[in-house]
Design an enzyme around this catalytic site. Structure first.
Site, mmCIF file in Angstrom:
data_model
loop_
_atom_site.group_PDB
_atom_site.id
_atom_site.type_symbol
_atom_site.label_atom_id
_atom_site.label_comp_id
_atom_site.label_asym_id
_atom_site.label_seq_id
_atom_site.Cartn_x
_atom_site.Cartn_y
_atom_site.Cartn_z
ATOM 1 N N HIS A 191 1.096 5.225 1.072
ATOM 2 C CA HIS A 191 0.558 6.236 1.971
ATOM 3 C C HIS A 191 0.492 7.562 1.218
ATOM 4 O O HIS A 191 1.456 7.938 0.543
ATOM 5 C CB HIS A 191 1.495 6.439 3.167
ATOM 6 C CG HIS A 191 1.621 5.257 4.066
ATOM 7 N ND1 HIS A 191 1.010 5.199 5.296
ATOM 8 C CD2 HIS A 191 2.287 4.084 3.921
ATOM 9 C CE1 HIS A 191 1.303 4.044 5.880
ATOM 10 N NE2 HIS A 191 2.085 3.344 5.065
ATOM 11 N N HIS B 229 0.839 -1.205 0.000
ATOM 12 C CA HIS B 229 0.000 0.000 0.000
ATOM 13 C C HIS B 229 0.867 1.245 0.000
ATOM 14 O O HIS B 229 1.909 1.283 0.634
ATOM 15 C CB HIS B 229 -0.919 0.020 1.230
ATOM 16 C CG HIS B 229 -0.174 -0.139 2.519
ATOM 17 N ND1 HIS B 229 0.219 -1.365 3.004
ATOM 18 C CD2 HIS B 229 0.285 0.779 3.410
ATOM 19 C CE1 HIS B 229 0.870 -1.200 4.141
ATOM 20 N NE2 HIS B 229 0.937 0.083 4.405
#
Ligand code: 5GP
Ligand code: ZN
Length: 136
Positions: A101, A99
């Site tokens: 940020h 993922h």
């Protein structure tokens, strides 16, 4: 994989505050934001690590990250944005579903993600350049 909280979010088994979705990605609010408006962008397909993402999928992922980042910046009236990914425990990864940020930043917000800088001795930069070039 059964224990992956982000897969559970994708499957709707865990709630999230979704801000973006397309065929292959979703973005949602980080539950413990570094700054309000901190968003995570993830591929729907489970890859524990960024390095594992299929080369045919990485371009679309980065496009989604850019779209979300620009949307967050605009919505949050931010002066800047940090976009980063933690790859591996040593780099601070705690959720092993790749993922990015997206973190809104403001002039003089007092946040400092940079933790001191190292420096090179004479000749080290050349060695480093060779080592990296050979490996990339
Ligand atoms: P990492 O350190 O792995 O790069 O980042 C994981 C991020 O996921 C952290 O910023 C953390 O606050 C966030 N997080 C952890 N658990 C949850 C959760 O259940 N829901 C949401 N939305 N974010 C989470
Ligand atoms: Zn997962």
């Amino acid at each position: 994989m059964e224990e992956c909280i982000f897969c559970k979010i994708i499957e709707g088994k865990l709630p999230c505050w979704k801000v973006y979705e397309d065929k292959s990605h979703i973005a949602f609010l980080d539950l413990y934001p570094a700054v309000k408006g901190h968003v995570l962008v993830i591929p729907k397909k489970h890859y524990a690590h960024f390095s594992q993402i299929h080369h045919k999928e990485i371009g679309n992922f980065i496009e989604a990250v850019q779209k979300v980042a620009m949307g967050v910046k605009k919505a949050m009236k931010a002066d800047g944005i940090n976009v980063f990914l933690n790859e591996g425990k040593a780099a601070g990864q705690i959720v092993f579903h790749a993922h990015f940020h997206i973190i809104p930043r403001y002039e003089n917000d007092g946040i400092n993600f940079s933790v001191g800088r190292d420096s090179y001795l004479d000749g080290e930069m050349l060695m480093m350049q060779r080592k990296l070039t050979d490996s990339i």
